[in-house]
Design an enzyme around this catalytic site. Structure first.
Site, short mmCIF file in Angstrom:
data_model
loop_
_atom_site.label_atom_id
_atom_site.label_comp_id
_atom_site.label_asym_id
_atom_site.label_seq_id
_atom_site.Cartn_x
_atom_site.Cartn_y
_atom_site.Cartn_z
N ARG A 108 -10.45 -11.39 1.68
CA ARG A 108 -11.31 -12.44 1.13
C ARG A 108 -10.62 -13.81 1.16
NH1 ARG A 108 -11.68 -9.07 -4.29
NH2 ARG A 108 -11.39 -7.48 -2.67
N LYS B 146 0.83 -1.19 0.00
CA LYS B 146 0.00 0.00 0.00
C LYS B 146 0.87 1.25 0.00
CE LYS B 146 -3.78 -2.06 2.69
NZ LYS B 146 -4.90 -1.80 1.78
#
Length: 541
Positions: free
Chosen positions: A370, A296
């Site tokens: 996920r 990130k």
């Protein structure tokens, strides 16, 4: 902090502060026993223009005509119209709680009495009153509004704060003064609201804790502490070795670059019959998410300690349910992990085999939530055979683009479940909104090399695509997915975890108990059957 409810006149209760709600004309809803000195003080505020819609709460002094040392006059102009949004009442109650907390913060108030019947100032009949819900929302909001923590401040700062508490002690007791007809409902809502509020604070504390302290093992330790307090709670932890044995390749792909091993924590609360299938809550618990190899940007990366807020909410719900001794079976699953870049970290392009047997091509290691969730969902379905599964996760930045920071997203495979959750969320000012899981979106999840990729090729509908991915791991069970990325914490000057969606999830449990056959219910304030009815008002016009 202790809470109580009474039908006694609030003017006869000794306290440090009494809260009185008035409209812009200085009229309260039940004014027949208001002492003359209080009426005169309120009239003076009105004459000075201090009761306008934008006015702040003001302190007045009863001059011996009331037992309270001081009275906080809170101007309220609230009208519930036919076209008002469904969350209007909950938002109004939460706002009042925040107003009170701010107003008394500079006064030595330990014992607070609130004239709870005066919270609405309507020009129309009260059509949305629910004593249980109103007291519940207000109590939970007040607890969160007055709560502060300096747990990670230095010793000097903590010592200063302790000295300040001697002159400005925090709230120790709150009493809601209501009518005889509403007293039972208000007491029930108060008990529920206290448990909900404390559950939210637990979730907030976990979220705000720094990632060098709140790692997967910390979650395990906190779960075990909770279990020691409540005999109907048990905990089981699956570590790296157990996850490998179960074939949790997606989960382990996320954690393999971290020095902190994964912890799949399951807490069972057995309050119902042994034959009753449990309601299962699953929370994403990324105690820090660097993005892995798909790292990130540095700006704001410190807030990725909040990527475990879904798991924090599960912990808060399990605590609240156990405190209330709800007669229901619940499983809380926490997918605790850390996503870090390292020489052995998962790479974009790697293919892993999930616990379900499906293979996943990892195109972006920052779509890691996920991956831990899909194996956790498989595990809880196989292990506990739940009647319903609800997972919550700070899953996609796309959810913030779609719904901002006020509303979370809900998706699922059962319209009745998603609609019920949405309706309940609006009642308690913990709003969610449904997004579709249509086949058109599922078609975007294709890989030439594996069964599915962990992201789609396009940039659109990122929140829905993530929901479609998770749905591929759901078997024949009602399931809902809450994406709480925009609401789990606040940034900026008010930075901190919010404790959402603990209130929504608890309201869902209350609703299940309300709809159970009477023979299946246990006695107690948390589950008493209630017939809602409109309440009369004596407000002056």
């Amino acid at each position: 902090m202790k809470f109580a409810a009474t039908a006694q006149s609030p003017y006869g209760i000794k306290c440090d502060c009494l809260v009185e709600f008035v409209n812009k004309n200085g009229i309260n809803a039940i004014a027949k026993d208001t002492p003359t000195a209080v009426t005169q003080a309120i009239n003076h505020l009105r004459q000075q223009g201090d009761l306008s819609e934008s006015a702040h709460a003001r302190m007045v002094y009863p001059e011996g005509e009331a037992s309270a040392k001081r009275i906080l006059v809170v101007p309220v102009e609230f009208e519930l119209k036919a076209n008002s949004p469904a969350h209007t009442t909950g938002k109004h109650l939460s706002g009042i709680a925040s107003t009170i907390a701010k107003a008394i913060s500079d006064y030595p108030v330990k014992d607070l009495v609130i004239h709870f019947d005066d919270r609405f100032m309507h020009s129309a009949p009260l059509s949305d009153q629910d004593g249980v819900r109103d007291a519940q929302v207000f109590t939970a909001a007040l607890l969160n509004a007055v709560y502060k923590s300096d747990a990670f401040k230095g010793k000097e700062t903590q010592d200063k704060n302790k000295k300040k508490l001697k002159s400005l002690p925090g709230l120790a007791k709150v009493t809601l003064a209501t009518q005889d007809a509403e007293l039972k409902d208000v007491k029930q809502g108060l008990v529920q609201g206290e448990a909900v509020g404390l559950g939210m604070i637990t979730a907030r504390n976990l979220g705000d804790a720094p990632p060098n302290i709140c790692n997967p093992q910390y979650f395990t330790a906190e779960a075990k502490k909770l279990v020691k307090k409540h005999p109907k709670l048990t905990v089981k932890v699956l570590g790296e070795k157990e996850l490998k044995a179960l074939g949790a390749g997606a989960y382990l792909a996320v954690t393999q670059g971290s020095a902190n091993p994964p912890q799949l924590i399951t807490m069972e609360y057995k309050g119902g019959k042994a034959s009753d299938k449990p309601i299962c809550f699953v929370g994403k618990g990324l105690t820090f998410d660097s993005g892995g190899i798909s790292i990130k940007p540095g700006a704001g990366m410190d807030e990725m300690k909040y990527d475990m807020c879904g798991a924090g909410s599960v912990m808060g719900v399990m605590q609240a349910a156990a405190e209330l001794k709800l007669p229901i079976n619940i499983v809380g699953a926490i997918a605790a992990a850390e996503n870090m870049p390292a020489s052995n970290a998962t790479r974009p392009g790697d293919i892993v085999t999930t616990m379900s047997g499906q293979t996943v091509e990892i195109l972006n290691t920052d779509a890691e939530g996920r991956l831990v969730l899909c194996d956790t969902l498989t595990y809880v379905q196989d292990k506990f055979k739940p009647q319903v599964v609800i997972n919550m996760a700070t899953l996609t930045g796309a959810c913030i683009v779609a719904l901002g920071h006020h509303t979370a997203a809900v998706m699922g495979n059962t319209p009745e479940l998603t609609q019920e959750l949405q309706e309940l969320s609006l009642k308690v000012n913990d709003p969610i909104w449904e997004l579709p899981l249509w086949s058109e979106y599922t078609d975007d999840l294709k890989s030439p090399f594996a069964d599915i990729p962990n992201i789609a090729g396009g940039r659109g509908a990122g929140t829905i695509i993530a929901g479609c991915y998770l749905q591929k791991f759901i078997k024949d069970v009602p399931w809902a997915h809450l994406d709480i990325a925009g609401v789990a914490w606040n940034s900026g000057a008010a930075k901190g975890a919010t404790g959402r969606p603990v209130h929504l999830l608890m309201q869902y449990l209350f609703k299940q108990l309300d709809t159970k056959p009477a023979s299946d219910k246990a006695a107690g304030p948390a589950v008493r059957k209630r017939k809602p009815a409109a309440r009369k008002t004596t407000a002056k016009k």
